[in-house]
Every structure is written in structure tokens, then in C-alpha cells.
Design a protein around this motif. Structure first.
Motif, PDB file in Angstrom:
ATOM      1  N   LEU A  31      28.387 -25.978  -3.667  1.00 43.60           N
ATOM      2  CA  LEU A  31      28.809 -24.600  -3.909  1.00 43.60           C
ATOM      3  C   LEU A  31      30.064 -24.352  -3.078  1.00 43.60           C
ATOM      4  O   LEU A  31      30.856 -23.472  -3.376  1.00 43.60           O
ATOM      5  N   MET A  74      17.984 -23.906  -4.442  1.00 42.97           N
ATOM      6  CA  MET A  74      18.694 -23.147  -3.409  1.00 42.97           C
ATOM      7  C   MET A  74      18.105 -21.749  -3.296  1.00 42.97           C
ATOM      8  O   MET A  74      17.802 -21.099  -4.304  1.00 42.97           O
ATOM      9  N   ARG A  85      22.750 -31.248  -9.227  1.00 39.73           N
ATOM     10  CA  ARG A  85      22.443 -29.917  -8.725  1.00 39.73           C
ATOM     11  C   ARG A  85      21.041 -29.457  -9.120  1.00 39.73           C
ATOM     12  O   ARG A  85      20.373 -28.758  -8.367  1.00 39.73           O
ATOM     13  N   ARG A  86      20.599 -29.830 -10.327  1.00 38.28           N
ATOM     14  CA  ARG A  86      19.286 -29.342 -10.744  1.00 38.28           C
ATOM     15  C   ARG A  86      18.177 -29.962  -9.904  1.00 38.28           C
ATOM     16  O   ARG A  86      17.061 -29.455  -9.866  1.00 38.28           O
ATOM     17  N   ARG A 120      25.999 -25.379   2.087  1.00 41.84           N
ATOM     18  CA  ARG A 120      26.504 -25.237   0.729  1.00 41.84           C
ATOM     19  C   ARG A 120      27.364 -26.415   0.277  1.00 41.84           C
ATOM     20  O   ARG A 120      27.637 -26.551  -0.924  1.00 41.84           O
ATOM     21  N   ASN A 145      25.173 -29.029  -2.105  1.00 38.89           N
ATOM     22  CA  ASN A 145      25.151 -28.949  -3.580  1.00 38.89           C
ATOM     23  C   ASN A 145      26.507 -28.522  -4.134  1.00 38.89           C
ATOM     24  O   ASN A 145      26.624 -28.100  -5.275  1.00 38.89           O
TER      25      ASN A 145
END
Lengths: 275, 262, 260
Positions: free
Chosen positions: C51, C83, C78-79, C46, C49
């Protein structure tokens, strides 16, 4: 195993101070009630109370059916229609006005504690504010009539709806929001795609629940001049026309029962997730 | 890869959904007409509302002395109204609960009374009792009793219907009669919850009691009406603020007690 | 290419999540991260990206630092990373295709996505993604009508619709039964091979890791204790990663995998 001797009985586990506490609480409660009773004059009942009670019941059982529909207007049906209209329109307004409050008050969407706290405080203030007083204020603004009732209900319902909805949002599964965040969605997109679809059933259900309350509310707002059936009811009470009071009461009971029934059915369907 | 014609087509919403939406919009449109709502009227009225609020300041704090007694009366009305409502609500909630009262012959009338009393708003009860018993706190207390009865009995019977069946079966097994059965099998399970409901009802009743005086049913509401009638808005605001403070204080105390109960 | 440079994560309580990690994952790899729960697998995954935030070091994706990216820049990065979650994280009340299209929101303006006005290419992208995971005919069903395995395949489709170059899968099969587990893992492998998407998966099944991974990374107490091809990850290696012999419930069983 024929043991005839009686075993030592354990005494109930109640230490001294617990018993003292129980007695103290009891004394306080008794004192409160003595004080409360002292404030209500039970003796000063009107001599005519019994006669009036009989007259009221007589009126209830012999309602003034002619009042149900009058050609020239100002009758029961129109009064009830107006009452329902006030409740429906008012609820609709509040349902929209609630959205920003509900979002701002949700601690899982708004990180800034101060901001969500301010919203929670505003909501509880609105909830505490009596609807009748709000109606009086709106009557000052737009004059007596149904519109004042609509505004009252529209604003007053925000308190409860905002609280219920923000609590529902706080209970939502935050997984989808995390997924949206991982997709590169911004804050608004996350709310729109992950929170809104989940929150809609409870949102609609609360709106219906509030509609039930608001129909009752709209029925009495007329007593201070904010439209609906309350105004003719107050006139009938003041004029002691019991048969008319009776028919209006029946009308309110029927209206409230129908709305409760429909709304209850719809809410049950929402909970089951069919809609 | 398949051409795009091969992709599934979005199913159009059912006729029923459209009809529901259309019906709702029609009802709403009728409501807007019926209530003669107008945005211009609202905007035009804002200065009026502003004037009304402006006249509230500075508040006439000396008026607090006058409204102290009626405020006490308001609280007394709420205490007694809640209590009487609760006393009558408990037995009828047993009659209305399907897991306690098995036969419909008792349950149906109990539910009928319960639903009927819940349809009548508090202020309406107050107006009714004020005309019957005369203006004063007695009418207010009775109004709150009836009002609380309807709400409390509904909460109580719903709570009773969700309780655990085990203790009740155990009481049946030891051969208890109906009253023993309720006393040992049902009441211990719902008592704490019921006391919580009563406290919450008391909070609601304090708010309700504050306005019942508008129709003459005692308490501080009488003074609300009086000051409004005399255009003494600086005194009205004292009443409103005083009421808010009392309501919030009682809420705080009551919710603490409720928190301890659960 | 994903690069970790001296990455550490210390939780507010003082617990060390990641300890000075240096790691390089090349494009197109199928990496499986293994380790006990709490070893830092999830934190590692995680942090890619973001998170999860790291406390020091730098993570670069194709040379660009995601650690220092903010706002729009971060969302654009992120796009490009899909995930997949253990609990699928679909919006259950929305349709399958809407869930897949949610993967496209990072490409468009807020207003446009809120009105649901996705361009035709996006629709095609969503449908072909669904086709790839064999879920096309369910496109307009509600997500909560699907089984767990089907829901997970929809979430894979969401990652595909994102046109992601990297897919991160955090325990993607932990809530699935053995049969659907294989279907989901097969989908992930196929996508990895056919489309060349870098795939990083957290797993706790020893045999699955060996079967699907091209490279296995073992994590223990926030540190990388093993990093090598799947063929080198013997039972002894796993025992070392776990700090104890591999137990039976860490094997999925089913296929004859012991032969590998």
C-alpha cells in the motif's frame, strides 16, 4: 476612576489606497449600470400593455377549465403528462449516461490528469450549451415531438450531474477503497465494492434534484417544438386566448409544485440515510 | 463448526421497496410510450443531424458584426434582470426566514410567493412579458428579474436560516428595533454570501438571456430564430459559438470575483 | 515468512521513511511494532502489501518478491495478506456479510463479483469468519449500525475470509475504548494461535505490546532500534525507542500488566 479627559480617538484603519480602490470599484459599477440601462428601451412600451395585463390577469383568474380534459385529446392533462414523461425519461437516460463521465472526472479515481481534465471540460461545455439550442438540433434529427425533448434532457443533464457526482466521489472516504486494494481487488472491483455503495445516496439525490429542474425544462421545450405543454402554451399566447394561458400556467405551477414536494421529501430521506 | 443451516438467512427486501421499484418502472414504461421514443428513429435521424451540423461549416464569420449589438443587449438584459431580481429578493428572504420573521402570518405568504415564482421557467416568463409589453429587451429583462427573484430569494432565505444566532441575540439585548436588528445582526453575516449568489445568478442569467429571444424577448436569441428560419446554419453556428465564448468568459470573471468574496 | 532486504523508503520531499531495513518474520509470529508516530511504523507495515511503495531493496513473502510483482501477480499476493485499519475501512452502507465477502473478490473474475455471485463455499467461509469473531448474528445488519469494536471485528472477519496467511493491523485499537480494545486484541491473538496466521500489529500502548506480542520491534526514525521477545522489552527499552521516558497516555492500563 473618574477620568473626564476624552481619550485620543483612533482613526479608522483605512489607508489612502483602500479608499481609492473603493471609489474606483464604485465608479466601475455605476458605469456598468449606466451602460446597461442605456440598452433597454423603457419608453417603447406598447400602448396596449395595460389592457393586455388586465386581460392576462383576467384569464388567470378565470381559467378555461374546459381545457383540463377534452375527450378528443390535446388537453391540459395530457400535455402535463407528456411534460412529466419527457422529464422522467430524459432524467433516467442522463442518470445512466452520467456514470462514465462522473468516474472519469473524479481525480481520486483517475490518476491521469489529462483524462480527468478532458472529462471536466466536456461536462462544462455541455452545461454551457443552452438546452433550447440542443432541442432544435435534435428536432432536426428525429422530427418535432416529445422524443426530441427526451433526448435534449437526456444529454443536457449530463453536464450538471457529471459535475456534482464527480465532486461527491472526490469527497468520499477512501478508506474502504484502500481496504479493497489490500484484499487484492482490481480497479473495477474496488469501484464496485468501495465507491459505488458510498456514492449511491448522493447519486440518487442529485438525480431527483435534476428531475425537478427537468420538469421546468420540459414545460418550455415545447415552445420550439420538442413536445410537452409548451407547444399549446405558445399557441394560446399567440392566439391571445388568455383564459387558456391561465389554465396552462396553473397546470404547470401545480405539476412543478407536486414534483418538487415529492422529490424534496425523498431527498431528505436519502440524506438521513433511511433509504 | 456449525452446519450451514445454522447461518443467518438473508432477509428479503421489504414489500415497500418492491412496490417503489415497481411503481418507478411502471412510470418509466409509460413515459417511454408517451414520448414515442424509438431507438430506430434516433439512429435513422443521425444522418439528418449530421447534415444539419455539416451545413454549419464553414461558419459565416462576417455575421459576427451583425450579432455584436444583440449580444451586448443580451448582457445588458442579464445585468439589469439580475439586479432587479436581487433587489426584490433580499427583503422577501428576510420575511421567509424563520429565524428573522418569527410570526407565521408574514412568513407563510412570503414563502408562498417565493415558491410560486420558482415554479415558472424563464422562457415562460419571457413569452408572457413579450406578449404584454411587446417584443424586445424590456420583456427579456423583466422575465429575468422574475426568474432571478424566485431563485435568489430561496438561496438567500436558506442562507439566512443557517446563520449564527449570537449577533442577533446581542442586538436584541441592546434594545434594537427590528430594522436595526436586521441591519446590524443579520446583514453583516449574509452579505458576502448574498453577493456571491447574485454573481452566480448573473452567470445563469447570461445563459438564459441568450435564448429568450426565441420567443421574442430581445437579445441574441432573436437572431438564433431568424437564422434557423432562413436555414443559414453557418450563421447559427456563429451565434452559438459566440454565446459559448461570452458565457465562458463571464463565468471565468465572475467566479474569480466570487472566489475573492468568500 | 516475510523478509526485508535492505529496504529503504525516501519520500519525494527527501524525508527518510525507512532506512536500510533488514528483517525476517517467521510464520506464526505475533509481532508488535512500536515507536512514536512518524517513526516509520506505518510505512514499515504498509510496505509489506505495497500500500506504500518502497524506493529501494526487496520484500519477499514466502520467497516471492512482492516488490517486483505487478498486476494480477500483485493482486494474488495481496489477497493472501489481510489488513486491519485504524478506521476499520468498512463500507458503512453495506451489510456486514457483504463487507466480509469483499475479502473474497481477489479470488474471482470481475464480472462474477460485480454480480455478487459468490460460490457457496465463500458464503460459508464468510459466515464461519463472522462466527469466529462472534458477529454471526449481525451478518445482515448494515455496518454503520455497529459500534466501533464490532466494526473492527467485522474487518478481522474480512481478513479471515480472505484466507490470509498474514494479517497486518495498522493501529487497530487507536479509535476504540479500553474494553473493546482488549476484545479486539484477544480476537487477534486467538486467531494467531488457533490458525497460525502471522500477525503484525502497530501499537502505541506500551503495556498492550508487552501483553500480546511474542516479539517486539521498536522503530525510531526509520530504523529498527529494538528487536526481541516481549519479555526483554523493559521500560528502559521503551524509553530508548521513544527517546524519552514512557508517558502515562502510552499505557492503556486496566489489567495488571506491570507484573509481566
Amino acid at each position: 476612576m473618574n477620568n473626564k479627559t476624552i481619550p485620543h480617538m483612533p482613526s479608522p484603519p483605512k489607508p489612502f489606497y483602500t479608499r481609492i480602490k473603493t471609489w474606483l470599484v464604485l465608479a466601475v459599477v455605476i458605469a456598468i449600470y449606466a451602460w446597461a440601462f442605456s440598452g433597454i428601451p423603457f419608453t417603447g412600451i406598447k400602448q396596449t400593455a395595460w389592457q393586455i395585463t388586465k386581460a392576462v390577469f383576467n384569464g388567470l383568474f378565470h381559467p378555461d377549465w374546459n381545457y383540463v380534459y377534452l375527450a378528443e385529446g390535446e388537453d391540459l392533462l395530457r400535455g402535463l403528462a407528456e411534460t412529466f414523461a419527457i422529464a422522467l425519461f430524459g432524467t433516467t437516460i442522463s442518470v445512466f449516461l452520467t456514470i462514465p463521465f462522473a468516474i472519469w472526472a473524479s481525480r481520486n479515481l483517475i490518476r491521469t490528469r489529462l483524462f480527468s481534465g478532458a472529462s471536466t471540460f466536456t461536462l462544462s461545455l455541455i452545461r454551457t450549451f443552452p438546452d433550447i439550442i440542443m432541442a432544435i438540433i435534435f428536432i432536426k434529427a428525429v422530427g418535432p415531438g416529445a422524443f426530441a425533448g427526451v433526448l435534449t434532457i437526456g444529454i443536457n443533464s449530463i453536464g450538471m450531474l457529471g459535475k456534482l457526482n464527480s465532486e461527491a466521489i472526490e469527497d468520499l472516504d477512501m478508506g474502504p477503497s484502500e481496504a479493497l486494494k489490500a484484499c487484492g481487488a482490481n480497479r473495477l472491483q474496488t469501484i464496485w465494492y468501495a465507491i459505488v455503495p458510498q456514492a449511491i445516496p448522493s447519486y440518487l439525490s442529485f438525480a431527483l434534484f435534476r428531475l425537478e429542474i427537468n420538469v421546468r425544462s420540459a414545460a418550455i421545450l415545447g415552445m420550439v417544438g420538442a413536445g410537452g405543454i409548451g407547444t399549446p402554451l405558445l399557441f394560446a399566447l399567440e392566439g391571445r386566448t388568455w383564459s387558456r394561458v391561465g389554465v396552462i400556467l396553473l397546470g404547470i405551477i401545480v405539476l412543478v409544485t407536486i414534483i418538487d414536494w415529492i422529490s424534496g421529501k425523498l431527498r431528505r430521506r436519502l440524506v438521513q440515510g433511511k433509504a | 463448526m456449525k452446519p450451514s443451516e445454522g447461518y443467518p438467512v438473508k432477509p428479503s427486501p421489504s414489500l415497500k421497496k418492491w412496490m417503489t421499484l415497481a411503481l418507478l418502472l411502471a412510470l418509466l414504461w409509460l413515459s417511454v410510450r408517451e414520448t414515442e421514443a424509438s431507438l430506430s428513429e434516433l439512429i435513422g435521424g443521425i444522418p439528418e443531424m449530421g447534415k444539419f451540423i455539416a451545413k454549419m461549416f464553414p461558419p459565416d464569420w462576417k455575421y459576427l458584426r451583425v450579432v455584436l449589438k444583440p449580444m451586448i443587449e443580451t448582457i445588458q438584459m442579464a445585468i439589469l434582470g439580475t439586479t432587479f431580481g436581487a433587489i426584490f429578493a433580499l427583503p422577501i428572504s428576510f420575511l421567509a426566514a424563520s429565524n428573522v420573521t418569527k410570526g407565521w402570518a408574514l412568513r407563510t405568504p412570503a414563502r408562498f410567493i417565493l415558491n410560486l415564482s420558482r415554479t415558472i421557467p424563464d422562457l415562460l416568463f419571457a413569452a408572457l412579458f413579450a406578449t404584454v409589453f411587446g417584443y424586445g429587451p424590456l420583456a427579456g429583462m423583466l422575465a429575468l428579474s422574475f426568474f432571478s427573484f424566485g431563485i435568489l430569494s430561496k438561496w438567500a432565505y436558506e442562507a439566512i436560516e443557517t446563520i449564527d444566532n449570537g449577533p442577533m441575540e446581542a442586538m436584541t439585548a441592546v434594545g434594537a428595533n427590528k430594522l436595526q436588528w436586521i441591519y446590524f445582526g443579520v446583514i453583516p453575516q449574509v452579505l458576502a454570501q448574498f453577493v456571491g449568489f447574485v454573481m452566480y445568478m448573473f452567470e445563469i442569467n447570461i445563459r438564459a438571456a441568450a435564448i429568450l429571444g426565441i420567443v421574442g424577448a430581445g437579445g441574441i436569441g432573436i437572431y438564433l430564430n431568424r437564422t434557423l428560419g432562413m436555414f443559414r446554419y453557418d450563421q447559427t453556428v456563429v451565434i452559438i459559438l459566440f454565446t459559448l465564448v461570452i458565457v465562458l468568459a463571464i463565468d471565468a470573471v465572475s467566479s474569480r470575483i466570487r472566489g475573492k468574496l468568500i | 515468512m516475510i523478509e526485508f532486504k535492505q529496504v529503504s523508503k525516501v519520500y519525494p520531499g527527501g524525508t527518510v521513511g525507512l532506512n536500510n531495513i533488514d528483517l525476517k518474520i517467521e510464520a506464526g509470529e505475533f509481532v508488535v511494532i512500536v515507536g512514536l508516530s512518524g517513526a516509520g511504523k506505518s510505512t514499515l507495515l504498509r510496505s509489506i502489501n505495497r500500500l506504500h511503495e518502497i524506493t529501494s531493496g526487496d520484500i519477499r513473502i514466502d520467497g516471492k518478491s512482492i516488490t517486483s510483482a505487478e498486476g494480477r501477480q500483485l493482486r494474488v499476493m495481496r489477497r493472501g495478506i489481510g489488513m486491519i485499519f485504524q478506521s476499520f475501512n468498512l463500507v458503512k452502507r453495506s451489510s456486514v456479510v457483504r463487507n466480509v465477502l469483499a475479502g473474497r473478490v481477489g479470488y474471482h473474475s470481475t464480472l462474477r463479483t460485480m454480480l455478487g455471485l459468490f460460490p457457496k463455499q465463500d458464503m460459508e467461509l464468510a459466515f464461519s469468519a463472522l462466527q469466529r469473531v462472534n458477529m454471526l448474528e449481525k451478518a445482515y445488519q448494515r455496518a454503520d449500525q455497529l459500534s466501533g469494536g464490532q466494526q473492527q471485528r467485522v474487518s478481522i472477519a474480512r481478513a479471515l475470509a480472505q484466507e490470509a496467511k498474514i494479517i497486518l493491523a495498522d493501529e487497530p485499537v487507536a479509535s476504540l475504548d479500553p474494553l473493546t480494545t482488549r476484545q479486539v486484541m484477544d480476537d487477534l491473538r486467538r486467531i494467531n494461535r488457533e490458525m497460525g496466521i502471522t500477525t503484525i500489529v502497530n501499537l502505541h500502548f506500551v503495556d498492550l505490546a508487552r501483553e500480546y506480542a511474542t516479539r517486539i520491534i521498536g522503530v525510531r526514525a526509520g530504523e529498527i532500534v529494538f528487536d526481541g521477545p516481549a519479555t526483554e522489552a523493559t521500560d528502559e527499552v521503551f524509553s530508548a525507542i521513544y527517546g524519552r521516558p514512557v508517558s502515562e497516555d502510552e499505557r492503556l492500563g486496566g489489567r495488571n500488566v506491570e507484573a509481566i
